[in-house]
Design a protein around this motif. Structure first.
Motif: not given
Length: 333
Positions: A261-272
């Motif tokens: 919320i405060l830094r706009g960080v994105r968490l991206i899940g990786i599924d091959s």
């Protein structure tokens, strides 16, 4: 047609035996393509399958191997012809479907990627699912706007298969890479792959008990999960991105939502496993050219099928130092 395969058999409840056996092609499951496998690679999921883990494989006897590269022997589709070289990874290969630890596999055509120019069958399995996963992580960071000029990128679990390949690929792409590892003896190895800095896991975790940490990373490739993933997110810069592809540390994420919320960080899940074929083919083409690690041959140990059992034990005991390349044609078909 007879062929050799590494087979896991259940001899009684929770008791499994592993050995190299001779099988007949008629025993393979239905599919569009019959493929002569030249190379495979050993992944942690294969080790779990080989020990009867029900979360991976439920029916035995079974041949593990979630990776395979070889030549088409016969095809029921116009998309592939006998002699075509293909890479087959993911989907159900080596889990419910007999996999790449056999000299022959039969699979749906939708599982196969044509071997791209610039990549040999051997090189494709030096990379394998680990390389595909690492490349997907790099791709996602770049598509999220992470650029080399924004600062260092962290790779956790950097001596593992995905981690080491991510280090090499990020370095090839021009990023300043910081590799985090619990194996200080591997510092020179990681720097040889392209890491500019190698740090201990404790360095990543320092101060991670706070809701947010000093912003350090433009992006991160996390192969560990748990506290390491949370620390990478908390220390990401504004607008940074973190990819997640592992849970050896923990499947839990011990943190709050402040960094998002405060830094706009994105968490991206990786599924091959279910990665769309169009994107999969595009990533393999990058692996054949711009993202192919320069020191790829130094990152693997090549073995014959008969040596696989001891390497599975070594993987489960965390004793392996390099990726394991399995040469399926070291004996006759």
């Amino acid at each position: 047609m007879d062929f050799k395969a590494f087979q896991v058999r259940q001899v009684e409840k929770k008791v499994f035996e592993r050995s190299v056996v001779t099988r007949c092609a008629d025993e393979l499951p239905a599919g569009d393509l019959l493929v002569k496998v030249h190379y495979s690679s050993l992944n942690y999921k294969d080790a779990l399958s080989a020990t009867g883990n029900p979360g991976v494989t439920r029916h035995f006897p079974h041949t593990p191997g979630i990776d395979a590269a070889g030549e088409v022997v016969s095809s029921d589709t116009a998309r592939f012809q006998p002699g075509d070289k293909v890479i087959v990874t993911s989907y159900d290969l080596g889990m419910g479907t007999d996999g790449g630890f056999g000299q022959l596999i039969r699979v749906p055509a939708d599982w196969a990627v044509p071997l791209p120019d610039g990549l040999s069958l051997k090189e494709s399995m030096m990379l394998g699912t680990a390389g595909l996963t690492a490349a997907m992580s790099v791709q996602e960071l770049m598509e999220s706007g992470v650029r080399p000029e924004q600062g260092p990128v962290l790779v956790t679990g950097a001596t593992g298969g995905v981690g080491s390949l991510a280090v090499a690929m990020l370095a090839r792409a021009g990023f300043e890479v910081t590799a985090a590892t619990g194996k200080s003896s591997e510092t020179d190895y990681l720097k040889g792959l392209g890491a500019q800095k190698v740090i201990a896991r404790s360095d990543v975790l320092e101060g991670s008990d706070r809701p947010m940490m000093k912003p350090v990373w433009a992006g991160a490739v996390d192969c560990v999960g748990g506290e390491m993933l949370a620390a990478a997110i908390k220390a990401a810069k504004y607008g940074g991105a973190v990819t997640c592809c592992g849970l050896v540390g923990s499947a839990d994420l011990p943190m709050n939502v402040f960094p998002f919320i405060l830094r706009g960080v994105r968490l991206i899940g990786i599924d091959s496993a279910e990665y769309p074929m169009e994107q999969r083919s595009r990533v393999w083409k990058k692996l054949s050219k711009d993202w192919k690690p320069a020191a790829l041959s130094e990152m693997v140990e090549e073995i014959a099928l008969e040596q696989l059992d001891e390497k599975i034990t070594g993987m489960l005991d965390a004793r392996l130092k390099r990726r394991v390349l399995v040469n399926l044609q070291s004996g006759s078909l």
